[in-house]
Design a protein around this motif. Structure first.
Motif, PDB file in Angstrom:
ATOM      1  N   ILE A  18       0.843  -1.200   0.000  1.00 56.75           N
ATOM      2  CA  ILE A  18       0.000   0.000   0.000  1.00 56.75           C
ATOM      3  C   ILE A  18       0.878   1.249   0.000  1.00 56.75           C
ATOM      4  O   ILE A  18       0.687   2.162  -0.808  1.00 56.75           O
ATOM      5  CB  ILE A  18      -0.945   0.011   1.225  1.00 56.75           C
ATOM      6  N   ALA A  19       1.843   1.300   0.911  1.00 54.95           N
ATOM      7  CA  ALA A  19       2.698   2.483   1.035  1.00 54.95           C
ATOM      8  C   ALA A  19       3.514   2.712  -0.232  1.00 54.95           C
ATOM      9  O   ALA A  19       3.634   3.853  -0.708  1.00 54.95           O
ATOM     10  CB  ALA A  19       3.622   2.334   2.242  1.00 54.95           C
ATOM     11  N   ILE A  20       4.067   1.645  -0.800  1.00 56.36           N
ATOM     12  CA  ILE A  20       4.889   1.792  -2.011  1.00 56.36           C
ATOM     13  C   ILE A  20       4.064   2.309  -3.178  1.00 56.36           C
ATOM     14  O   ILE A  20       4.493   3.201  -3.908  1.00 56.36           O
ATOM     15  CB  ILE A  20       5.580   0.453  -2.346  1.00 56.36           C
ATOM     16  N   ARG A  21       2.862   1.761  -3.350  1.00 56.40           N
ATOM     17  CA  ARG A  21       2.037   2.202  -4.484  1.00 56.40           C
ATOM     18  C   ARG A  21       1.631   3.665  -4.327  1.00 56.40           C
ATOM     19  O   ARG A  21       1.615   4.421  -5.297  1.00 56.40           O
ATOM     20  CB  ARG A  21       0.795   1.311  -4.625  1.00 56.40           C
ATOM     21  N   LEU A  22       1.303   4.065  -3.119  1.00 53.81           N
ATOM     22  CA  LEU A  22       0.930   5.463  -2.896  1.00 53.81           C
ATOM     23  C   LEU A  22       2.124   6.403  -3.065  1.00 53.81           C
ATOM     24  O   LEU A  22       1.976   7.514  -3.571  1.00 53.81           O
ATOM     25  CB  LEU A  22       0.312   5.637  -1.510  1.00 53.81           C
ATOM     26  N   ASN A  70      -6.856  -4.768   5.349  1.00 55.98           N
ATOM     27  CA  ASN A  70      -5.662  -4.211   4.715  1.00 55.98           C
ATOM     28  C   ASN A  70      -5.494  -4.736   3.293  1.00 55.98           C
ATOM     29  O   ASN A  70      -5.089  -4.002   2.392  1.00 55.98           O
ATOM     30  CB  ASN A  70      -4.418  -4.518   5.547  1.00 55.98           C
ATOM     31  N   PHE A  71      -5.810  -6.012   3.092  1.00 55.86           N
ATOM     32  CA  PHE A  71      -5.708  -6.599   1.763  1.00 55.86           C
ATOM     33  C   PHE A  71      -6.707  -5.959   0.802  1.00 55.86           C
ATOM     34  O   PHE A  71      -6.366  -5.676  -0.354  1.00 55.86           O
ATOM     35  CB  PHE A  71      -5.929  -8.116   1.849  1.00 55.86           C
ATOM     36  N   MET A  72      -7.908  -5.698   1.257  1.00 54.05           N
ATOM     37  CA  MET A  72      -8.922  -5.063   0.409  1.00 54.05           C
ATOM     38  C   MET A  72      -8.526  -3.619   0.076  1.00 54.05           C
ATOM     39  O   MET A  72      -8.722  -3.166  -1.058  1.00 54.05           O
ATOM     40  CB  MET A  72     -10.295  -5.106   1.082  1.00 54.05           C
ATOM     41  N   VAL A  73      -7.971  -2.910   1.036  1.00 55.56           N
ATOM     42  CA  VAL A  73      -7.480  -1.552   0.773  1.00 55.56           C
ATOM     43  C   VAL A  73      -6.330  -1.607  -0.228  1.00 55.56           C
ATOM     44  O   VAL A  73      -6.248  -0.778  -1.145  1.00 55.56           O
ATOM     45  CB  VAL A  73      -7.052  -0.856   2.087  1.00 55.56           C
ATOM     46  N   CYS A  74      -5.464  -2.588  -0.083  1.00 57.09           N
ATOM     47  CA  CYS A  74      -4.339  -2.754  -1.010  1.00 57.09           C
ATOM     48  C   CYS A  74      -4.848  -2.988  -2.435  1.00 57.09           C
ATOM     49  O   CYS A  74      -4.348  -2.380  -3.384  1.00 57.09           O
ATOM     50  CB  CYS A  74      -3.463  -3.910  -0.562  1.00 57.09           C
ATOM     51  N   ILE A  75      -5.835  -3.831  -2.586  1.00 61.73           N
ATOM     52  CA  ILE A  75      -6.410  -4.078  -3.911  1.00 61.73           C
ATOM     53  C   ILE A  75      -7.011  -2.804  -4.480  1.00 61.73           C
ATOM     54  O   ILE A  75      -6.804  -2.476  -5.657  1.00 61.73           O
ATOM     55  CB  ILE A  75      -7.456  -5.211  -3.843  1.00 61.73           C
ATOM     56  N   ALA A  76      -7.742  -2.053  -3.655  1.00 59.56           N
ATOM     57  CA  ALA A  76      -8.364  -0.805  -4.125  1.00 59.56           C
ATOM     58  C   ALA A  76      -7.314   0.210  -4.562  1.00 59.56           C
ATOM     59  O   ALA A  76      -7.468   0.868  -5.596  1.00 59.56           O
ATOM     60  CB  ALA A  76      -9.248  -0.216  -3.027  1.00 59.56           C
ATOM     61  N   VAL A  77      -6.249   0.337  -3.792  1.00 62.26           N
ATOM     62  CA  VAL A  77      -5.190   1.293  -4.122  1.00 62.26           C
ATOM     63  C   VAL A  77      -4.462   0.883  -5.403  1.00 62.26           C
ATOM     64  O   VAL A  77      -4.180   1.719  -6.266  1.00 62.26           O
ATOM     65  CB  VAL A  77      -4.207   1.439  -2.929  1.00 62.26           C
ATOM     66  N   ALA A  80      -6.578   1.439  -8.519  1.00 67.56           N
ATOM     67  CA  ALA A  80      -6.678   2.860  -8.845  1.00 67.56           C
ATOM     68  C   ALA A  80      -5.322   3.459  -9.185  1.00 67.56           C
ATOM     69  O   ALA A  80      -5.204   4.673  -9.326  1.00 67.56           O
ATOM     70  CB  ALA A  80      -7.298   3.617  -7.671  1.00 67.56           C
ATOM     71  N   ASN A  81      -4.291   2.634  -9.315  1.00 68.84           N
ATOM     72  CA  ASN A  81      -2.933   3.083  -9.627  1.00 68.84           C
ATOM     73  C   ASN A  81      -2.387   4.084  -8.617  1.00 68.84           C
ATOM     74  O   ASN A  81      -1.628   4.981  -8.970  1.00 68.84           O
ATOM     75  CB  ASN A  81      -2.858   3.662 -11.041  1.00 68.84           C
ATOM     76  N   GLY A  82      -2.797   3.951  -7.367  1.00 66.68           N
ATOM     77  CA  GLY A  82      -2.294   4.818  -6.318  1.00 66.68           C
ATOM     78  C   GLY A  82      -3.039   6.128  -6.172  1.00 66.68           C
ATOM     79  O   GLY A  82      -2.661   6.971  -5.371  1.00 66.68           O
ATOM     80  N   ASN A  83      -4.097   6.315  -6.932  1.00 67.96           N
ATOM     81  CA  ASN A  83      -4.878   7.550  -6.887  1.00 67.96           C
ATOM     82  C   ASN A  83      -5.919   7.433  -5.764  1.00 67.96           C
ATOM     83  O   ASN A  83      -6.899   6.700  -5.890  1.00 67.96           O
ATOM     84  CB  ASN A  83      -5.568   7.780  -8.224  1.00 67.96           C
ATOM     85  N   ILE A  84      -5.703   8.171  -4.678  1.00 70.73           N
ATOM     86  CA  ILE A  84      -6.596   8.110  -3.517  1.00 70.73           C
ATOM     87  C   ILE A  84      -8.014   8.528  -3.899  1.00 70.73           C
ATOM     88  O   ILE A  84      -8.981   7.920  -3.469  1.00 70.73           O
ATOM     89  CB  ILE A  84      -6.066   9.031  -2.380  1.00 70.73           C
ATOM     90  N   ALA A  85      -8.142   9.571  -4.710  1.00 66.08           N
ATOM     91  CA  ALA A  85      -9.467  10.050  -5.110  1.00 66.08           C
ATOM     92  C   ALA A  85     -10.227   8.996  -5.885  1.00 66.08           C
ATOM     93  O   ALA A  85     -11.432   8.803  -5.693  1.00 66.08           O
ATOM     94  CB  ALA A  85      -9.337  11.316  -5.947  1.00 66.08           C
ATOM     95  N   ALA A  87      -9.524   5.644  -5.790  1.00 75.41           N
ATOM     96  CA  ALA A  87      -9.634   4.427  -4.999  1.00 75.41           C
ATOM     97  C   ALA A  87     -10.847   4.451  -4.083  1.00 75.41           C
ATOM     98  O   ALA A  87     -11.491   3.427  -3.867  1.00 75.41           O
ATOM     99  CB  ALA A  87      -8.367   4.217  -4.166  1.00 75.41           C
ATOM    100  N   PHE A  88     -11.169   5.602  -3.549  1.00 84.96           N
ATOM    101  CA  PHE A  88     -12.270   5.709  -2.611  1.00 84.96           C
ATOM    102  C   PHE A  88     -13.414   6.558  -3.138  1.00 84.96           C
ATOM    103  O   PHE A  88     -14.147   7.180  -2.367  1.00 84.96           O
ATOM    104  CB  PHE A  88     -11.753   6.227  -1.269  1.00 84.96           C
ATOM    105  N   ASN A  89     -13.579   6.595  -4.446  1.00 84.98           N
ATOM    106  CA  ASN A  89     -14.661   7.322  -5.085  1.00 84.98           C
ATOM    107  C   ASN A  89     -15.970   6.589  -4.840  1.00 84.98           C
ATOM    108  O   ASN A  89     -16.042   5.384  -4.964  1.00 84.98           O
ATOM    109  CB  ASN A  89     -14.396   7.460  -6.577  1.00 84.98           C
ATOM    110  N   ARG A  90     -17.009   7.330  -4.557  1.00 84.32           N
ATOM    111  CA  ARG A  90     -18.291   6.709  -4.243  1.00 84.32           C
ATOM    112  C   ARG A  90     -19.126   6.389  -5.474  1.00 84.32           C
ATOM    113  O   ARG A  90     -20.105   5.695  -5.395  1.00 84.32           O
ATOM    114  CB  ARG A  90     -19.091   7.623  -3.323  1.00 84.32           C
ATOM    115  N   SER A  91     -18.781   6.917  -6.618  1.00 85.94           N
ATOM    116  CA  SER A  91     -19.620   6.688  -7.789  1.00 85.94           C
ATOM    117  C   SER A  91     -19.278   5.421  -8.514  1.00 85.94           C
ATOM    118  O   SER A  91     -18.355   4.743  -8.323  1.00 85.94           O
ATOM    119  CB  SER A  91     -19.509   7.846  -8.758  1.00 85.94           C
TER     120      SER A  91
END
Length: 91
Positions: A18-22, A70-77, A80-85, A87-91
């Motif tokens: 997670i940290a490396i991708r971000l 943590n694994f699910m957050v890692c997959i989301a990140v 999304a290629n490390g894009n926080i916006a 990765a956690f977009n609601r739409s």
């Protein structure tokens, strides 16, 4: 290697991913948003802090549910290629 050690090492690896991708996110012309940049910075610090605590013996117990989250957050990140916006977009 016992079950607890396996969970600890897996959690350390997932948090480092997670940290490396971000850390290596590139905007590529996208708009810079200060709030999201600070959120990503805090997220990087929090995700990178866990493996160091595990490796130095200060983090002794990992719940399987924590590893799953943590694994699910890692997959989301990573999706999304490390894009926080994104990765956690609601739409």
């Amino acid at each position: 290697m016992n079950w607890e050690s396996l969970l600890l090492n897996a959690n350390a690896a997932v948090c480092m991913l997670i940290a490396i991708r971000l850390m290596f996110f590139q905007r590529n012309g996208r708009r810079h948003r200060k709030v999201l940049a600070w959120l990503a910075y805090i997220f990087i610090l929090a995700a990178a802090y866990i493996p160091f605590r595990i490796w130095f013996g200060h983090y002794t117990g990992v719940d399987p549910a924590e590893l799953l989250i943590n694994f699910m957050v890692c997959i989301a990140v990573w999706r999304a290629n490390g894009n926080i916006a994104q990765a956690f977009n609601r739409s």
